[in-house]
Structure formats: structure tokens, C-alpha cells
Design a protein around this motif. Structure first.
Motif, short mmCIF file in Angstrom:
data_model
loop_
_atom_site.label_atom_id
_atom_site.label_comp_id
_atom_site.label_asym_id
_atom_site.label_seq_id
_atom_site.Cartn_x
_atom_site.Cartn_y
_atom_site.Cartn_z
N LYS A 41 0.83 -1.21 0.00
CA LYS A 41 0.00 0.00 0.00
C LYS A 41 0.87 1.27 0.00
O LYS A 41 0.42 2.33 -0.45
CB LYS A 41 -0.96 0.01 1.18
N PHE A 42 2.11 1.15 0.50
CA PHE A 42 3.01 2.30 0.49
C PHE A 42 3.78 2.40 -0.83
O PHE A 42 4.25 3.48 -1.20
CB PHE A 42 4.01 2.19 1.64
N GLU A 43 3.89 1.29 -1.53
CA GLU A 43 4.66 1.24 -2.78
C GLU A 43 3.80 1.53 -4.01
O GLU A 43 4.35 1.76 -5.09
CB GLU A 43 5.31 -0.13 -2.94
N LEU A 44 2.48 1.54 -3.86
CA LEU A 44 1.60 1.73 -5.01
C LEU A 44 1.89 3.02 -5.77
O LEU A 44 1.77 3.08 -6.98
CB LEU A 44 0.14 1.69 -4.59
N LYS A 45 2.25 4.05 -5.04
CA LYS A 45 2.52 5.35 -5.68
C LYS A 45 3.75 5.28 -6.58
O LYS A 45 3.93 6.13 -7.47
CB LYS A 45 2.71 6.43 -4.62
N ASN A 46 4.60 4.28 -6.37
CA ASN A 46 5.80 4.12 -7.18
C ASN A 46 5.64 3.09 -8.29
O ASN A 46 6.56 2.89 -9.09
CB ASN A 46 6.98 3.70 -6.29
N LEU A 47 4.49 2.43 -8.34
CA LEU A 47 4.23 1.37 -9.31
C LEU A 47 3.15 1.80 -10.30
O LEU A 47 2.18 2.46 -9.91
CB LEU A 47 3.80 0.09 -8.61
N ASP A 48 3.30 1.42 -11.55
CA ASP A 48 2.25 1.71 -12.51
C ASP A 48 1.04 0.80 -12.28
O ASP A 48 -0.11 1.24 -12.37
CB ASP A 48 2.77 1.50 -13.94
N LEU A 49 1.32 -0.45 -11.99
CA LEU A 49 0.29 -1.46 -11.77
C LEU A 49 0.73 -2.37 -10.63
O LEU A 49 1.92 -2.46 -10.32
CB LEU A 49 0.09 -2.32 -13.02
N PHE A 59 -8.51 0.55 2.02
CA PHE A 59 -7.64 1.60 2.56
C PHE A 59 -7.03 2.51 1.50
O PHE A 59 -6.35 3.47 1.85
CB PHE A 59 -6.49 0.94 3.35
N ILE A 60 -7.24 2.21 0.23
CA ILE A 60 -6.59 2.98 -0.83
C ILE A 60 -7.63 3.78 -1.61
O ILE A 60 -8.56 3.20 -2.17
CB ILE A 60 -5.82 2.05 -1.80
N GLU A 61 -7.47 5.06 -1.62
CA GLU A 61 -8.42 5.92 -2.34
C GLU A 61 -8.08 6.00 -3.81
O GLU A 61 -6.91 5.95 -4.21
CB GLU A 61 -8.42 7.32 -1.72
N ASN A 62 -9.11 6.12 -4.62
CA ASN A 62 -8.97 6.37 -6.06
C ASN A 62 -8.20 5.27 -6.81
O ASN A 62 -7.55 5.55 -7.82
CB ASN A 62 -8.29 7.72 -6.31
N ILE A 63 -8.28 4.05 -6.32
CA ILE A 63 -7.63 2.97 -7.05
C ILE A 63 -8.58 2.43 -8.11
O ILE A 63 -9.79 2.32 -7.89
CB ILE A 63 -7.16 1.84 -6.11
N SER A 155 -4.36 0.15 -10.24
CA SER A 155 -3.44 1.27 -10.39
C SER A 155 -4.03 2.53 -9.78
O SER A 155 -5.24 2.73 -9.81
CB SER A 155 -3.15 1.52 -11.87
N ILE A 156 -3.16 3.36 -9.22
CA ILE A 156 -3.57 4.69 -8.77
C ILE A 156 -2.94 5.76 -9.66
O ILE A 156 -3.14 6.95 -9.43
CB ILE A 156 -3.22 4.95 -7.29
N LYS A 157 -2.18 5.32 -10.66
CA LYS A 157 -1.43 6.25 -11.50
C LYS A 157 -1.96 6.37 -12.92
O LYS A 157 -1.99 7.45 -13.50
CB LYS A 157 0.05 5.83 -11.56
N LEU A 158 -2.37 5.24 -13.50
CA LEU A 158 -2.70 5.21 -14.93
C LEU A 158 -4.12 5.67 -15.21
O LEU A 158 -5.04 5.46 -14.41
CB LEU A 158 -2.49 3.80 -15.48
N SER A 159 -4.31 6.26 -16.37
CA SER A 159 -5.63 6.73 -16.78
C SER A 159 -6.49 5.57 -17.28
O SER A 159 -5.97 4.48 -17.58
CB SER A 159 -5.49 7.75 -17.91
N ASP A 160 -7.78 5.82 -17.39
CA ASP A 160 -8.69 4.80 -17.93
C ASP A 160 -8.29 4.41 -19.35
O ASP A 160 -8.40 3.24 -19.73
CB ASP A 160 -10.14 5.33 -17.94
N ASN A 161 -7.83 5.38 -20.11
CA ASN A 161 -7.46 5.12 -21.49
C ASN A 161 -6.28 4.13 -21.57
O ASN A 161 -6.31 3.18 -22.36
CB ASN A 161 -7.07 6.44 -22.18
N VAL A 162 -5.27 4.36 -20.76
CA VAL A 162 -4.11 3.45 -20.74
C VAL A 162 -4.51 2.09 -20.19
O VAL A 162 -4.12 1.04 -20.73
CB VAL A 162 -2.96 4.05 -19.90
N LEU A 163 -5.31 2.08 -19.14
CA LEU A 163 -5.75 0.82 -18.55
C LEU A 163 -6.58 0.00 -19.54
O LEU A 163 -6.48 -1.24 -19.56
CB LEU A 163 -6.56 1.08 -17.28
#
Length: 220
Positions: A41-49, A59-63, A155-163
Motif C-alpha cells: 500500500k506504500f509502494e503503489l505510488k511508485n508502481l504503474d500497476l 484503505f486505498i483511495e482512487n484505485i 493502479s492509482i497512477k494510470l488513466s482509464d485510457n491506458v488501462l
């Protein structure tokens, strides 16, 4: 396009083997990184997926999750190493398997979590085969004929389009693996039963007092 992909259990990567082994050639390359579950949960911000255990969605918002590539099983149980169970080996305190153990059994004694893959000091370990106490039988009594979803690619980083583009690639990879009998059809595409399984997990978790609320994760 190169994307980082976090995972906890090597079994999760089975669905992606054709892409990872370059059997299925695509313009996306996954750089897979093994992460300890309680650090995920702490590493998600550093991972694309990442393959994300169901309880972590609390516990994770906007995933955002995708419906392809999930780690799904029909069999789950407890392998006992000693007669009295007070220490159980799991990947982490937020693992789906540990939540299922607490949700589906009536153990009243405090259970200590042992985060040790070898389980040398534990009394029991959760397994997918060759177990002594079946959890999937209890699951079916509560949730019916639904598979057990362990983790979803999120993912918390990638857009819907990329996903959406990644979904297509993962589905192709999963189709190959399903054809070889390596994964369940629900790993290729959750479908209605897969989504119902996720809802039953959170509903049961709430009823047992292990979850503060019932959530409906965003699944693309």
C-alpha cells in the motif's frame, strides 16, 4: 511502453507468462517487482500497476482495477502443522487469504500472524492444494457457486485510457493460459460471477465486523 508491475505471490504472474516470456509480442513491457504485502500500500505510488489483495481496496483511495488478469482460485484451505493453532503463516495482515480465514472460521483464540514464507514457527499455513481444513467449502455455503478472487490488477497512477489498452493485452495473454489449463476463466475475465464474488467478500467481511463498510471497487 514500459510499465512497472508489483506482485506478492509468484502465482499471480501465471496469467502474464506469455507476455513476460515474449511469446506474445506486444508494445508493452512489464517490469515485474516483488513486494512484501504489508508494504504494497506504500509502494503503489511508485508502481504503474500491481496485483492488489481485496482487503487493501478498503484503505486505498482512487484505485482503479481492471477485470482481466485477476488471481482467482476455486480451492483454498488451511494446512495444519501442529494440533493447536495460535500462529498462522500469511503474506501479510491485509492478505485476502487471512481475511477469508477470519471470515469463514470461528476461531475465538487470538491468532498471531507469522510473516514467514517457510512457516518454521507457525502452526498452520494457508494453501491452495493439499490442505487439511477446507475454506472453499465454507465459502460456497455463504456465497454460493462463486470463485474466490484473491487479488486484482489495479493502479492509482494510470488513466482509464491506458488501462483499457492494457486490459486487451492481458486478456490475450490470459486466453493463452486458459487454453493451456493454467488459469481459471475468471482470471481471464471476471464476468458476472467474479464481480459477485468480490461483493460477497466485502458483504461477508462487513457482517463479521472485519470491515467498517461494504465497498464496490471501481473495476474497468
Amino acid at each position: 511502453m514500459k510499465l512497472t508491475l508489483g506482485y506478492v505471490n509468484k502465482k499471480e504472474l501465471k496469467v502474464l507468462e506469455p507476455v513476460l516470456d515474449n511469446v506474445l509480442k506486444k508494445d508493452v513491457q512489464f517490469d515485474v517487482i516483488q513486494v512484501r504485502e504489508d508494504e504494497l500500500k506504500f509502494e503503489l505510488k511508485n508502481l504503474d500497476l500491481a496485483f492488489v489483495p481485496l482487503p487493501m481496496a478498503l484503505f486505498i483511495e482512487n484505485i482503479k482495477f481492471i477485470s482481466n488478469g485477476a488471481f482467482v482460485t476455486n480451492r483454498l484451505g488451511l494446512k495444519t502443522l501442529r494440533s493447536n493453532i495460535s500462529k498462522i503463516c500469511v503474506n501479510g495482515s491485509n492478505s485476502t487469504e487471512y481475511y477469508l480465514f477470519r471470515m469463514l472460521t470461528n476461531y475465538r483464540i487470538p491468532i498471531e500472524i507469522m510473516k514467514n514464507n517457510k512457516c518454521e514457527e507457525g502452526d498452520a499455513i494457508i494453501e491452495y492444494e493439499n490442505f487439511d481444513i477446507s475454506l472453499d467449502e465454507i465459502w460456497r455455503k455463504q456465497c454460493g457457486d462463486l470463485p474466490i478472487v484473491i487479488s486484482l490488477i489495479g493502479s492509482i497512477k494510470l488513466s482509464d485510457n491506458v488501462l483499457s489498452k492494457i486490459k486487451i493485452i492481458i486478456r490475450e495473454s490470459a486466453s493463452i493460459q486458459e487454453g493451456k489449463g493454467e488459469i481459471l476463466s475468471y482470471s481471464k475475465e471476471l464476468g458476472l460471477k467474479g464481480r459477485q464474488s468480490i461483493m460477497c467478500f466485502f458483504q461477508t467481511c462487513f457482517k463479521k465486523g472485519l470491515c467498517k463498510n461494504v465497498i464496490d471497487p471501481y473495476i474497468l
